[in-house]
Scaffold this active site. Sequence first.
Site, short mmCIF file in Angstrom:
data_model
loop_
_atom_site.label_atom_id
_atom_site.label_comp_id
_atom_site.label_asym_id
_atom_site.label_seq_id
_atom_site.Cartn_x
_atom_site.Cartn_y
_atom_site.Cartn_z
N CYS A 89 1.07 2.54 -4.72
CA CYS A 89 1.92 2.75 -3.63
C CYS A 89 2.63 1.23 -3.22
CB CYS A 89 1.29 3.29 -2.21
SG CYS A 89 0.66 4.96 -2.60
N HIS A 344 7.71 8.11 2.49
CA HIS A 344 6.96 7.08 1.44
C HIS A 344 7.42 7.23 -0.01
CE1 HIS A 344 3.82 4.86 -0.02
NE2 HIS A 344 2.77 5.81 0.09
N CYS A 374 -2.26 0.24 1.90
CA CYS A 374 -3.22 0.91 0.75
C CYS A 374 -2.68 1.30 -0.30
CB CYS A 374 -3.96 2.14 1.65
SG CYS A 374 -2.99 3.31 2.03
N GLY A 376 -3.52 3.22 -4.32
CA GLY A 376 -4.42 4.26 -5.36
C GLY A 376 -5.44 3.44 -5.94
#
Length: 389
Positions: A89, A344, A374, A376
């Site tokens: 992300c 997102h 944050c 993965g």
Amino acid sequence: MRDAVIVDAVRTAVGKRNGSLATLHSATLSAHVLTALAERNHLDPAVVDDVVWGCAIGVGMQSGCIGRAAVLAAGWPESVPGLTIDRQCGSSQQAVHQAAAGVIAGQYDVAVAGGVEIMSAVPASATLADGQYGQPFGPDVWKRYDDRRFHQGVGAQMIADKYGISRTEMDQHALDSHANAARAIDEGRFKDQIAPITVTGDDGTERTFDTDEGVRRGSTLEKLGGLTPAFGEGGTLTAGNASQISDGAGALLITTSEYARAQGWTPLARIHTAVVAGTDPVTMLEGPIPATAKVLEKSGLTLDDIGVFEINEAFASVTLAWLRATGADYTKMNPNGGAMAIGHPVGGSGARIMTTLVHHMREQGVRYGLQSMCEGGGMANATILELLS
């Protein structure tokens, strides 16, 4: 000493799943923001030393180095290279970090950083390919974590439980996100940062797409409270208090103060400090907490010095846990809405958020802004920008 400054930042409006951007090719959408960035700043693409592009789902039309494909699709000179980065992300936030590092090191004089994701066409599950080529991480990683598989939704629920965050708190946070985004749209706050794009509807008619289409108006706690938990019976996370599956792209023009002056550009902000941090990959999404501590320590600034925070709303539990851990002011976080409302588009989200952040800092006269996401596998980027104009 060389520095790295953001001259301009532009993004598409974010399309909802199977919405206005769903049928576009990722290279076409990427080329759109590259072209807009060049036109807005009278940039000769031939001077760009590299295009550093984030993308988290690098299969199908997003494979084959989408960063290079973006350059070619934009019609930029073949001499301009392109690079694709995957930090999940945070891919396009990492792209900004890498472009800035290259500029400061003298490897680049001018770089463009950004990213793209069209999740309508290339879902996150596409990288698994039904196990045909094996599975991510592998047996040694699973052994290390007692065969506990990494799942963002499950990790987000674990975070909610760990920090004692209630369903009502998360649903209210989601309502606030949508309300903030709707107000920003109504007040024209996104107008200068969005590059409108012509899209074709199902009926073949063309129209201009220039407004984030995931924002919901008129919802209530009662409506959100009726949604089914997404990650197990008795859970508190739902589709209403999580980020949206989305399509979008963004791009930022990065150079040195000296080069900007020579070109007659007035930079928006300096990339003051940039860090990355790792955390437990099982809960996975607590990364912005240590990343924030690390970037503040490295910068010499304190939480009170920061006038605005952009913390990615992957799930409501992530941002609320960050608030609990840091003690930051809720009203300074995501003042124009976040991923629960705007969406997102994973690999492009870092660029979308930073574009929103830097324009907000300019419009409101905020000296320091902090962004964290944050990622993965249990990681997070954090960036502090300093307003210059």
